[in-house]
Design an enzyme around this catalytic site. Structure first.
Site, short mmCIF file in Angstrom:
data_model
loop_
_atom_site.label_atom_id
_atom_site.label_comp_id
_atom_site.label_asym_id
_atom_site.label_seq_id
_atom_site.Cartn_x
_atom_site.Cartn_y
_atom_site.Cartn_z
CG HIS A 45 37.17 20.18 4.32
ND1 HIS A 45 36.40 19.97 3.30
CD2 HIS A 45 38.38 20.03 4.12
CE1 HIS A 45 37.10 19.66 2.39
NE2 HIS A 45 38.47 19.81 2.73
P1 TYD Z 1 41.67 22.20 1.27
O1 TYD Z 1 40.59 22.26 0.75
O2 TYD Z 1 41.79 22.40 2.62
O3 TYD Z 1 42.49 20.76 0.92
P2 TYD Z 1 42.17 19.31 1.28
O4 TYD Z 1 40.63 19.14 1.21
O5 TYD Z 1 42.61 18.61 0.24
O6 TYD Z 1 42.90 19.09 2.66
O7 TYD Z 1 42.67 23.29 0.45
C1 TYD Z 1 43.93 23.52 0.77
C2 TYD Z 1 44.53 24.70 0.32
O8 TYD Z 1 44.34 24.92 -1.06
C3 TYD Z 1 43.62 26.02 1.17
O9 TYD Z 1 44.42 26.99 1.51
C4 TYD Z 1 42.54 26.67 0.02
C5 TYD Z 1 43.58 26.06 -1.10
N1 TYD Z 1 42.57 25.60 -2.27
C6 TYD Z 1 42.40 26.58 -3.35
O10 TYD Z 1 43.08 27.82 -3.41
N2 TYD Z 1 41.51 26.24 -4.36
C7 TYD Z 1 40.93 25.17 -4.32
O11 TYD Z 1 40.25 24.78 -5.62
C8 TYD Z 1 40.97 24.36 -3.41
C9 TYD Z 1 40.44 22.84 -3.19
C10 TYD Z 1 42.05 24.44 -2.40
#
Ligand code: TYD
Length: 143
Positions: free
Chosen positions: A57
């Site tokens: 992303h």
């Molecule tokens: P995501 O940002 O997609 O993780 P990564 O970039 O590490 O793959 O987030 C994964 C899940 O966690 C998504 O459902 C959102 C949640 N999340 C939160 O609730 N708070 C946060 O600060 C972050 C970074 C993610």
């Protein structure tokens, strides 16, 4: 604070202070001093399976600095025009990622811990999770 540029715009490596003595190494981060934004949030990834892919992303507004506090992992970076990759393995070196930079993370070593310092609270509407949408927005903003 030394900065090492990378092959993409909006991302660079930054050296944090390291205090070393025979008892080990100590690194510290002070708001406004070592991070180029006000710290609003800290989160960390752990228990990551070695074949997992994370990220995938970009953000409309968020800035982040990423650290490998333990172990190592690879970060693929894409500013919409250039791509590069960097492997983080030194807890004293952070990877700054500005808004509008696509990132993917993989090749996590066993027991790796990834700490992220972020400029804003979590906001799902700040994410581009679709690569084509990100590329379109990135090119439009450069016209
Ligand atoms: P995501 O940002 O997609 O993780 P990564 O970039 O590490 O793959 O987030 C994964 C899940 O966690 C998504 O459902 C959102 C949640 N999340 C939160 O609730 N708070 C946060 O600060 C972050 C970074 C993610």
């Amino acid at each position: 604070m030394a900065i090492h540029n990378l092959e993409v715009n909006g991302a660079y490596l930054l050296d944090l202070p390291v205090v070393s003595d025979p008892r080990g190494d100590l690194t510290f981060i002070e708001n406004q001093q070592h991070i180029p934004f006000d710290i609003a949030r800290v989160y960390y990834l752990y228990n990551v399976p070695v074949d997992a892919q994370r990220g995938g992303h970009a953000h409309r507004d968020l800035q982040q600095v990423i650290f490998a506090l333990s172990g190592s992992f690879r970060v693929l970076l894409d500013d919409g025009q250039h791509k590069t990759e960097v492997t983080l393995r030194n807890p004293g070196i952070g990877l700054y990622i500005n808004r509008m930079v696509w990132r993917e993370m993989d090749f996590f070593s066993q027991g790796a811990v990834c700490m992220v310092i972020a400029s804003n609270p979590y906001d799902e509407s700040d994410y581009y999770r679709n690569y084509e949408e990100f590329i379109e927005a990135s090119h439009a903003s450069k016209k």
